[in-house]
Enzyme design. Structure first.
Site, mmCIF file in Angstrom:
data_model
loop_
_atom_site.group_PDB
_atom_site.id
_atom_site.type_symbol
_atom_site.label_atom_id
_atom_site.label_comp_id
_atom_site.label_asym_id
_atom_site.label_seq_id
_atom_site.Cartn_x
_atom_site.Cartn_y
_atom_site.Cartn_z
ATOM 1 N N ARG A 77 1.287 1.822 -5.905
ATOM 2 C CA ARG A 77 1.461 0.783 -4.864
ATOM 3 C C ARG A 77 0.140 0.172 -4.444
ATOM 4 N NH1 ARG A 77 6.378 0.920 -2.020
ATOM 5 N NH2 ARG A 77 5.342 -0.040 -0.253
ATOM 6 N N ASN A 133 0.461 -0.785 6.147
ATOM 7 C CA ASN A 133 0.854 -1.604 5.000
ATOM 8 C C ASN A 133 1.422 -2.891 5.564
ATOM 9 O OD1 ASN A 133 1.669 -2.578 2.506
ATOM 10 N ND2 ASN A 133 3.663 -1.591 2.632
ATOM 11 N N GLY A 134 0.981 -4.039 5.022
ATOM 12 C CA GLY A 134 1.527 -5.314 5.497
ATOM 13 C C GLY A 134 0.424 -6.245 5.926
ATOM 14 N N GLU A 142 8.113 -20.867 -19.246
ATOM 15 C CA GLU A 142 8.014 -19.501 -18.717
ATOM 16 C C GLU A 142 9.214 -18.674 -19.154
ATOM 17 O OE1 GLU A 142 5.956 -17.576 -17.653
ATOM 18 O OE2 GLU A 142 7.021 -16.011 -16.545
ATOM 19 N N LYS A 162 -1.576 -5.515 -19.740
ATOM 20 C CA LYS A 162 -1.343 -6.161 -18.442
ATOM 21 C C LYS A 162 -2.479 -7.127 -18.126
ATOM 22 C CE LYS A 162 0.547 -7.277 -14.653
ATOM 23 N NZ LYS A 162 1.656 -8.267 -14.759
ATOM 24 N N GLU A 200 8.014 -12.266 -25.135
ATOM 25 C CA GLU A 200 7.100 -11.117 -24.957
ATOM 26 C C GLU A 200 7.872 -9.820 -24.707
ATOM 27 O OE1 GLU A 200 4.400 -11.149 -21.632
ATOM 28 O OE2 GLU A 200 5.755 -12.319 -20.418
ATOM 29 N N CYS A 251 0.860 -1.184 0.000
ATOM 30 C CA CYS A 251 0.000 0.000 0.000
ATOM 31 C C CYS A 251 0.900 1.238 0.000
ATOM 32 C CB CYS A 251 -0.859 0.022 1.259
ATOM 33 S SG CYS A 251 -1.803 -1.484 1.502
ATOM 34 N N HIS A 290 12.259 -35.872 -30.646
ATOM 35 C CA HIS A 290 11.044 -36.127 -31.453
ATOM 36 C C HIS A 290 10.766 -34.985 -32.414
ATOM 37 C CE1 HIS A 290 10.270 -39.645 -29.028
ATOM 38 N NE2 HIS A 290 10.445 -38.922 -27.939
ATOM 39 N N TRP A 345 -3.836 -1.612 -1.187
ATOM 40 C CA TRP A 345 -3.834 -2.818 -2.010
ATOM 41 C C TRP A 345 -4.377 -3.901 -1.088
ATOM 42 C CZ3 TRP A 345 -3.451 -3.802 -7.020
ATOM 43 C CH2 TRP A 345 -3.316 -5.120 -7.426
ATOM 44 N N LYS A 362 8.791 -15.199 -21.290
ATOM 45 C CA LYS A 362 9.381 -13.919 -20.862
ATOM 46 C C LYS A 362 10.206 -13.317 -21.987
ATOM 47 C CE LYS A 362 7.495 -12.830 -17.769
ATOM 48 N NZ LYS A 362 6.477 -13.788 -17.804
HETATM 49 C C1 AGP Z 1 2.830 -12.962 -18.512
HETATM 50 O O1 AGP Z 1 4.099 -12.347 -18.512
HETATM 51 C C2 AGP Z 1 1.869 -12.287 -19.459
HETATM 52 N N1 AGP Z 1 1.720 -10.920 -19.141
HETATM 53 C C3 AGP Z 1 0.557 -13.050 -19.618
HETATM 54 O O2 AGP Z 1 0.850 -14.330 -20.091
HETATM 55 C C4 AGP Z 1 -0.299 -13.208 -18.335
HETATM 56 O O3 AGP Z 1 0.309 -14.097 -17.454
HETATM 57 C C5 AGP Z 1 -1.667 -13.778 -18.748
HETATM 58 O O4 AGP Z 1 -2.291 -12.842 -19.610
HETATM 59 C C6 AGP Z 1 -2.584 -14.073 -17.568
HETATM 60 O O5 AGP Z 1 -2.856 -12.881 -16.865
HETATM 61 P P1 AGP Z 1 -3.587 -13.010 -15.425
HETATM 62 O O6 AGP Z 1 -2.650 -13.755 -14.545
HETATM 63 O O7 AGP Z 1 -3.815 -11.601 -14.997
HETATM 64 O O8 AGP Z 1 -4.869 -13.768 -15.634
#
Ligand code: AGP
Length: 614
Positions: A27, A101-102, A484, A609, A491, A2, A507, A75, A488
């Site tokens: 935050r 906060n916490g 993952e 996001k 993207e 927060c 394969h 938050w 990363k």
């Molecule tokens: C991850 O780096 C991406 N931004 C994306 O794959 C994300 O994880 C996915 O869109 C799911 O988002 P969420 O966890 O908010 O549901």
């Protein structure tokens, strides 16, 4: 996480506090609130939602001019993000105002005692207990700072507290344990903030408060003590960041800041989940133990990184509970006519809680009478609201589009779910759960080590930044780590990056190997010899065909070193927990690689996001 501001001085406290909260809104933005001291009483305002809602409230109901005040952007962790749970929280007499906060780990026990003594709680928050504890303490401890110290000694967990008392008009007191608080030193005025961006418009002279310390600010004075009242030396420093850097904690990118916050995010997600009696308690679990004992299948639904968190967790959940656990892309789930019924537990993982693919899958699962539990980082968002139960991760707001601390905290929350299921179904004894929880509680330190050793990963990223294709290999719980790591990189760097199960190489994918092609390989812990030996063979296979092997392996795994063109050492952790340390260098690599290419790391092209469309 927060945002907190405190002020005493000659300016309008409301102007300073609101300005600080706007700087801190990244935050947390579930609610906002302020409390001011005027003529021996507290005047306050608070509203759910972004600060603009509080602004409107203050325009509609102005507060009288004051020179002492505190403020908060929330938050939510305990208690939905609404007006009632917004900070500040006051004691029954409206004399004491507290922002926090916490996570106060023992708040339930404290709250029960206060209610038994006749205190009436108006909110669902852990914070409100502090206001009532201070009320009682001040009945026999007239000095506000002494009363704050006495209350802090009763609290367990992580907290930053900032307090104003109508009976002490030109004083604000702050306290911290495992959660940040900085002091801004002005001339005839002083400030408190969650970070320096709270007061950087007024002063760049700051003091970082240490662990278990209390600070008392007046317009002329700053006094810092420990929780027992012993005055402590402080270290002043000058802030040379600009405001934007201050909001990023001095990091170039929010992503870097959030990677660095991962030890705390994991620790906070674990905090308060394990009772002194040795049993797990998930306070947001609204499914009864009986219902959980009826579960005969688990299906994890999620997207992107969240789905990979489910893939990691699957290994632990099946190992601990012996319940079949499938992991599905949410966008595919409801179109394949899945076999689900009342005995199916659908686990929806989502950092934002608003991903439309996951939300639609949740709605479908509920139509099919499955029980739905969500794992989410955003209190009160749509997916948890439409679930039967929720386990909130406590990673704090994740601003960067590329999920990092969200990922690690999702895995930890899934582990907690697996252990809880094992507990209620009698698959694990209390001592077994205690041992696993102890291992989990040691992970923040192991993660921190990966952060501390990140420079050679950044150097590697710069060395390889001309690469147009990079592969990632892993087996078992290392396979989702490979996925993952590839996500990363693709993207953020916009290059071809692909994760494979190492056993799949022969394969088909091995045809991709060519001279100099960088290939990351996550090597299982030495305790898994057969699995590990196969991965070592895979490293030799790709190296024999010219690959540049970047090997992630445990500290004492000497044999594998001779097949590694580059070696990233991992702390020794149990197999199921290795993803939490192995992922960190891959996050750092992707971030540095993208920065080297001049990309916007926090806002990669074409991405959002939260993907709120199907
Ligand atoms: C991850 O780096 C991406 N931004 C994306 O794959 C994300 O994880 C996915 O869109 C799911 O988002 P969420 O966890 O908010 O549901």
């Amino acid at each position: 996480m927060c945002g907190i501001v405190g002020y005493v001085g000659e300016r309008s406290a409301l102007d300073v506090v609101m300005g600080g909260l706007r700087r801190l809104e990244y935050r947390g933005y579930d609610s906002g609130g302020v409390a001011l001291i005027n003529d021996g009483k507290i005047t306050s305002a608070k509203k759910a939602g972004k600060l603009v809602n509080l602004d409107k409230e203050l325009q509609a109901h102005p507060l009288p001019l004051s020179h002492t005040g505190i403020g908060h952007t929330r938050w939510a962790t305990h208690g939905a993000p609404n007006d009632r749970n917004a900070h500040p929280h006051l004691d029954a007499d409206g004399r004491i105002a507290v922002v926090h906060n916490g996570i106060i780990e023992n708040f339930a026990e404290l709250r029960a005692k206060l209610e038994a003594a006749g205190h009436e709680m108006l909110s669902d928050t852990d914070t409100e207990t502090v206001a009532h504890l201070l009320h009682d303490e001040l009945l026999h401890t007239p000095d506000l700072s002494d009363a704050v110290r006495a209350v802090c000694l009763q609290l367990e967990g992580a907290f930053t507290l900032v307090i104003a008392d109508a009976n002490h008009p030109d004083v604000v007191v702050g306290a911290r344990r495992n959660s940040p608080l900085v002091v801004g030193r002005g001339k005839g005025e002083n400030f408190l903030g969650s970070d320096v961006s709270a007061f950087i418009d007024y002063t760049r002279d700051a003091i970082e408060l240490g662990q278990d310390q209390v600070v008392t600010i007046t317009p002329e004075d700053i006094v810092v003590t420990d929780f027992h009242g012993n005055q402590v030396e402080t270290r002043d420093y000058h802030v040379d960041w600009d405001v934007s850097a201050a909001e990023k904690g001095g990091y170039d990118w929010f992503m870097l800041k959030e990677i660095a916050e991962q030890p705390q995010a994991v620790a906070d997600t674990l905090l308060g989940r394990y009772s002194a009696e040795g049993s797990l308690q998930l306070d947001e679990m609204r499914l009864s133990d009986e219902e959980l004992r009826e579960v005969d299948k688990i299906i994890v639904i999620a997207c992107g990184t969240a789905m990979y968190a489910g893939l990691v967790a699957k290994y632990a959940i099946e190992h601990w509970t012996r319940i079949p656990c499938e992991v599905e892309l949410a966008s595919e789930f409801r179109y394949r006519d899945p076999i689900i019924d009342r005995s199916t537990l659908v686990v929806a993982i989502s950092q934002s809680g608003e991903t439309m693919d996951t939300l639609m899958a949740v709605r479908y699962a509920r139509e099919q009478h499955a029980r739905v539990l969500s794992i989410c980082n955003t209190n009160g968002s749509t997916i948890p609201r439409e679930s039967d139960a929720v386990i909130y991760t406590h990673a704090g707001p994740e601003v960067a589009v590329a999920s990092t601390k969200g990922f690690l905290s999702q895995i930890v929350a899934c582990y907690l779910l697996g252990l809880y299921l094992a507990q209620v179904r009698g698959m694990k004894y209390g001592d077994e759960i205690a041992r696993i929880m102890t291992q989990l509680e040691q992970l923040p330190e192991a993660i921190q080590r990966m952060l501390d050793e990140g420079e050679h990963v950044r150097e590697l990223a710069r060395e390889l930044s001309a690469s147009k294709s990079i592969l990632f290999l892993g087996r078992h719980a290392g396979y989702p780590v490979a996925l993952e790591g590839a996500l990363k990189l693709k993207e953020l760097a916009y290059i071809h990056a692909e994760g494979f199960a190492a056993g799949e190489l022969k394969h088909g994918p091995i045809a991709l190997i060519e001279d100099g092609l960088p290939v990351f390989v996550v090597v299982p812990p030495k305790g898994r010899d057969q699995l590990r030996d196969k991965v070592v063979s895979n490293i030799q296979e790709v190296r024999a065909r010219g690959a540049l092997t970047i090997v992630l392996a445990e500290d004492d795994d000497e044999e594998v070193a001779k097949y590694a063109d580059r070696l990233i050492r991992l702390p020794k952790v149990p197999t199921l927990f290795q993803p939490l340390v192995a992922t960190v260098p891959l996050q750092i690599f992707a971030c540095e690689f993208a920065a080297e290419l001049g990309h916007d790391v926090d806002q990669p092209r074409n991405l959002a996001k939260s993907v709120t469309v199907e």
